[in-house]
Design an enzyme around this catalytic site. Structure first.
Site, PDB file in Angstrom:
ATOM      1  CD  GLU A   1      53.199 -17.644  -4.411  1.00 44.21           C
ATOM      2  OE1 GLU A   1      54.253 -18.300  -4.328  1.00 44.21           O
ATOM      3  OE2 GLU A   1      52.858 -16.784  -3.560  1.00 44.21           O
TER       4      GLU A   1
ATOM      5  CE  LYS B   1      56.531 -15.547  -5.541  1.00 44.83           C
ATOM      6  NZ  LYS B   1      56.924 -14.899  -4.268  1.00 44.83           N
TER       7      LYS B   1
END
Length: 295
Positions: A176, A213
């Site tokens: 992420e 992400k």
């Protein structure tokens, strides 16, 4: 790795519910829910109250496998139980929802326009415990605030280095690298980041499986290409401070990108709502996020 969970994550429709607020963000999450700091004393009571909130969300009838693929948990939540089952087992055995664990320990100070992750001490031991608790994968967050190529490369290098440590433990890491929605040249930062991600993907062993992400991109469908990479199980999007309506509208324009929302999922839930009202509000949020995730 649970092969049924892997197949579900790769192919089924739905989105990921991010229920992983940790020590620093927990008081803010509780306050938004209507539980002021005066309602608990000390960290243990605080985590008990937030576990009660998460339990209420997870046990709600609308929190259902037909729209929700997975839920991201905080370490403290992984070690707690719902109806005498560890949280991950309750999610999968009772709800058919894949459990994922947040493993990062927060952000370092900003340097070169980015915030790397702080060191993650005893990560191997945490990953071993995650396997014992039947966790499918992990999540770890960094933040990009400027379109600084050196800083962005450092972010992606760190994410992949730790990501491969996680892969070796048989778990699927969610990498992420959040691009701050207030980044003054967000599109440029995302372009640089994507280039670095592709470089690392090209070097992965054939059997490595990862997820990304990302912030919903400025340029629609920016990540469509890497979704086709055989190493990439799924690309998911954070809400990044956008309201639920704004996040859903932006997400719907990005085909194949699914939500992994936290604040945008729970923004209208309150502790003083009746169970029926709570579930109705949650269902409305879930239905909207799901619809935006299946475009």
């Amino acid at each position: 790795m649970n092969q049924e969970q892997l197949r579900r994550m790769e192919h089924d429709k739905g989105f990921i519910a991010a229920l992983d607020q940790s020590g620093g963000s927990t008081p803010k999450a509780l306050k938004a829910y209507g539980v002021d700091e005066s309602a608990y004393s000390g960290e243990e009571e605080m985590f008990t109250r937030v576990h009660e909130m998460r339990t209420r969300i997870i046990k709600s009838p609308s929190f259902d496998k037909h729209e929700i693929l997975a839920a991201i948990l905080f370490e403290n939540t992984m070690d707690r139980k719902i109806d005498n089952l560890f949280t991950a087992d309750f999610l999968w055995d009772k709800k058919g929802i894949i459990p994922i664990l947040k493993v990062d320990k927060g952000l370092a100070e900003e340097k070169d326009g980015v915030q790397l992750m702080k060191p993650i001490p005893d990560l191997d031991a945490l990953l071993d415990r995650a396997n014992e608790r039947h966790i499918f994968g992990t999540k770890m967050r960094s933040v990009i605030k400027q379109a600084n190529e050196g800083g962005i490369r450092a972010i992606i290098d760190q994410q992949f280095e730790i990501g491969m440590q996680i892969v070796r433990k048989g778990l699927v890491p969610i990498i992420e690298p959040e691009v701050d929605i207030h980044c003054p040249d967000k599109a440029k930062a995302e372009e640089i980041m994507l280039g670095c991600m592709k470089e690392h993907l090209a070097k992965l062993s054939a059997d490595a499986k990862i997820m990304f992400k990302v912030t919903i991109p400025t340029v629609d469908n920016l990540y469509e290409g890497i979704m086709k990479d055989p190493h990439v199980v799924r690309v998911v999007a954070l809400s990044g401070g956008y309201s639920q309506d704004d996040a859903n509208e932006k997400l719907a324009r990005n085909h194949g990108l699914i939500a992994s929302f936290s604040r945008a999922l729970a923004q209208d839930l309150r502790a003083n709502q009746s169970d029926a009202e709570f579930d109705s509000v949650l269902k409305k949020a879930i239905d909207g996020i799901y619809k935006a995730s299946i475009t």
